[in-house]
Design a protein around this motif. Structure first.
Motif, short mmCIF file in Angstrom:
data_model
loop_
_atom_site.label_atom_id
_atom_site.label_comp_id
_atom_site.label_asym_id
_atom_site.label_seq_id
_atom_site.Cartn_x
_atom_site.Cartn_y
_atom_site.Cartn_z
N VAL A 1 69.99 27.39 40.84
CA VAL A 1 69.51 28.19 39.70
C VAL A 1 68.00 28.08 39.57
N LEU A 2 67.45 26.90 39.77
CA LEU A 2 66.00 26.72 39.70
C LEU A 2 65.30 27.53 40.80
N VAL A 3 65.89 27.54 41.99
CA VAL A 3 65.34 28.35 43.08
C VAL A 3 65.39 29.83 42.71
N PHE A 4 66.49 30.24 42.11
CA PHE A 4 66.66 31.64 41.69
C PHE A 4 65.60 32.03 40.67
N LEU A 5 65.31 31.15 39.73
CA LEU A 5 64.28 31.43 38.73
C LEU A 5 62.91 31.55 39.39
N GLY A 6 62.66 30.71 40.39
CA GLY A 6 61.41 30.81 41.14
C GLY A 6 61.32 32.14 41.89
N GLU A 7 62.44 32.57 42.45
CA GLU A 7 62.49 33.86 43.13
C GLU A 7 62.15 35.00 42.17
N MET A 8 62.69 34.95 40.96
CA MET A 8 62.40 35.99 39.98
C MET A 8 60.92 36.01 39.63
N GLY A 9 60.33 34.83 39.48
CA GLY A 9 58.91 34.76 39.16
C GLY A 9 58.04 35.38 40.24
N VAL A 10 58.35 35.07 41.50
CA VAL A 10 57.58 35.62 42.62
C VAL A 10 57.76 37.14 42.70
N SER A 11 58.98 37.61 42.48
CA SER A 11 59.24 39.05 42.59
C SER A 11 58.54 39.83 41.47
N ILE A 12 58.45 39.24 40.28
CA ILE A 12 57.72 39.90 39.19
C ILE A 12 56.24 39.99 39.53
N ALA A 13 55.70 38.91 40.10
CA ALA A 13 54.30 38.94 40.54
C ALA A 13 54.09 39.99 41.62
N SER B 1 51.44 53.44 48.93
CA SER B 1 52.71 52.84 48.55
C SER B 1 52.77 52.44 47.08
N THR B 2 51.66 52.65 46.34
CA THR B 2 51.71 52.43 44.90
C THR B 2 52.15 53.68 44.15
N ALA B 3 52.48 54.74 44.88
CA ALA B 3 52.99 55.95 44.23
C ALA B 3 54.23 55.61 43.42
N PHE B 4 54.47 56.40 42.37
CA PHE B 4 55.59 56.10 41.47
C PHE B 4 56.91 56.03 42.22
N GLU C 1 46.79 41.86 51.57
CA GLU C 1 47.07 40.46 51.89
C GLU C 1 47.84 39.76 50.78
N VAL C 2 47.41 39.96 49.52
CA VAL C 2 48.08 39.29 48.40
C VAL C 2 49.52 39.79 48.26
N ALA C 3 49.67 41.12 48.26
CA ALA C 3 51.00 41.69 48.11
C ALA C 3 51.90 41.30 49.28
N ALA C 4 51.32 41.28 50.48
CA ALA C 4 52.11 40.92 51.66
C ALA C 4 52.60 39.48 51.58
N LEU D 1 55.81 42.83 41.97
CA LEU D 1 55.81 44.14 41.33
C LEU D 1 54.48 44.43 40.66
N ILE D 2 53.90 43.43 40.03
CA ILE D 2 52.59 43.61 39.40
C ILE D 2 51.54 43.94 40.46
N ALA D 3 51.59 43.24 41.59
CA ALA D 3 50.63 43.49 42.67
C ALA D 3 50.80 44.89 43.24
N LEU D 4 52.04 45.33 43.37
CA LEU D 4 52.29 46.64 43.97
C LEU D 4 51.92 47.79 43.04
N THR D 5 51.86 47.53 41.75
CA THR D 5 51.53 48.59 40.80
C THR D 5 50.07 48.52 40.35
N THR D 6 49.32 47.60 40.92
CA THR D 6 47.90 47.48 40.60
C THR D 6 47.08 48.31 41.57
N GLU D 7 46.11 49.00 41.07
CA GLU D 7 45.29 49.88 41.91
C GLU D 7 44.70 49.11 43.09
N GLY D 8 44.88 49.67 44.26
CA GLY D 8 44.31 49.07 45.46
C GLY D 8 45.18 48.02 46.09
N LYS D 9 46.28 47.66 45.44
CA LYS D 9 47.18 46.66 46.00
C LYS D 9 48.37 47.37 46.63
#
Length: 349
Positions: free
Chosen positions: A150-162, A108-111, A177-180, A164-172
């Motif tokens: 708005v503060l909740v929305f900013l928190g949501e953006m932070g989690v979603s960026i994390a 699932s880390t395929a482009f 567990e972390v990505a899930a 995406l990083i997890a999903l594009t990291t090898e083996g994630k």
């Protein structure tokens, strides 16, 4: 079991019932999501046509057009990535060890898959930003009211960026567990925010409806009807989100039936709101004051005078209302509304 053309039982892969259910639900979900994309595409062209036909005299007119186009383009990229990844699962790599289910879980880390996930996350931001804006408008433009969401929305953006990083990291992968956990957190925050905003907007519109129920007319019901409440509150995404999040937490394959549609619902819900904007039916900053202002008119019939109560669409604040009943005139104040009463001779026909 050796393959035998005359024996249909030998055609089936050697999978457990759970594996069959997982793969079937994934494929069925993709097909259902394709139908939802068709709905999205239809709404996009309809909304764009209406927006383009409107006189564009304000910068917001161009913002709506740009927003609508971006949502559709991003959603199309996500949908295309999902279709391509599905092709890779069942056609291009059908001999992958463990079968399509294993390929989906382990690759699932395929482009193509990452493109799909990224597109739907970005569209989630756009959808949540719009519902926040509508919440701000419907609640009278109060900055303090919208600060918490708005503060909740900013928190949501932070989690979603994390995520995406997890999903594009090898083996994630999404099964990791972390990505899930990040995946669960992202959707839990996004869906909870939408549910709360949906309930708040519906409550506000119900409150306004209750205030004007004694003189509610067709022009007023445009803003406070049941359909208006459901659209203005983006309830479609909130409902689809709950239908996905519960099976996801229960690790049920039903999640795969809902997820592709959820990705389109986050684009359809904003388009329904913008469609109302294009039709001049969306709630604006002065809608509540206009609905609260009424005009009373009398018309003469054969046996009695008839009172017609309607919304004064062009006014803001209190209105002046005239009563015509006989001869003479009087003037008085009632509930902050200045009323003049002119008495004219009643006709007996």
């Amino acid at each position: 079991m050796a393959l035998n053309v005359s024996d249909p039982a030998s055609w089936a892969p050697n999978l457990t019932p759970d594996q069959f259910w997982n793969e079937r639900s994934y494929l069925a979900g993709i097909l259902i999501g394709a139908v939802a994309y068709g709905v999205h595409a239809t709404l996009f062209f309809l909304t764009l046509t209406l927006l383009w036909a409107r006189p564009r005299t304000h910068w917001k007119d161009y913002i709506w057009i740009t927003y609508t186009a971006i949502v559709f383009i991003v959603s199309s990229l996500g949908n295309g990535g999902q279709f391509k990844f599905t092709q890779m699962i069942w056609i291009d790599n059908r001999e992958y060890p463990g079968g399509p289910g294993a390929y989906f879980a382990e690759q699932s880390t395929a482009f193509e898959s990452t493109l799909c996930n990224a597109a739907y996350i970005v569209n989630g931001w756009l959808q949540d930003a719009l519902i926040l804006y509508r919440f701000y408008i419907i609640f009278g433009g109060s900055v303090m009211t919208v600060l918490g969401p708005v503060l909740v929305f900013l928190g949501e953006m932070g989690v979603s960026i994390a995520l995406l990083i997890a999903l594009t990291t090898e083996g994630k992968t999404i099964r990791n567990e972390v990505a899930a956990q990040l995946f669960t957190s992202y959707f839990a925050i996004s869906i909870s925010l939408n549910v709360l905003l949906t309930l708040a907007i519906v409550a506000k519109l119900l409150f306004v409806r209750r205030r004007i129920k004694h003189h509610l007319q067709d022009s007023s019901s445009t803003y406070v009807s049941v359909s208006a409440m459901l659209i203005e509150s983006a309830s479609l995404y909130a409902v689809c989100g709950i239908l996905f999040l519960v099976p996801w937490r229960l690790k049920s394959p039903v999640q795969s039936l809902v997820l592709p549609t959820l990705g389109q619902a986050e684009s359809i819900a904003p388009l329904l709101i913008i469609l109302r904007v294009a039709q001049g039916q969306a709630w604006s900053a002065d809608t509540e004051s206009r609905l609260a202002t009424s005009t009373i008119k009398f018309s003469s019939s054969q046996h009695m005078d008839t009172i017609a109560l309607s919304s004064a669409n062009g006014s803001k604040g209190a209105s002046t209302t005239r009563f015509h009943r006989g001869t003479g005139a009087s003037e008085y104040e009632e509930d902050g509304v200045k009323v003049e009463e002119e008495i004219i001779k009643k006709h007996d026909v």
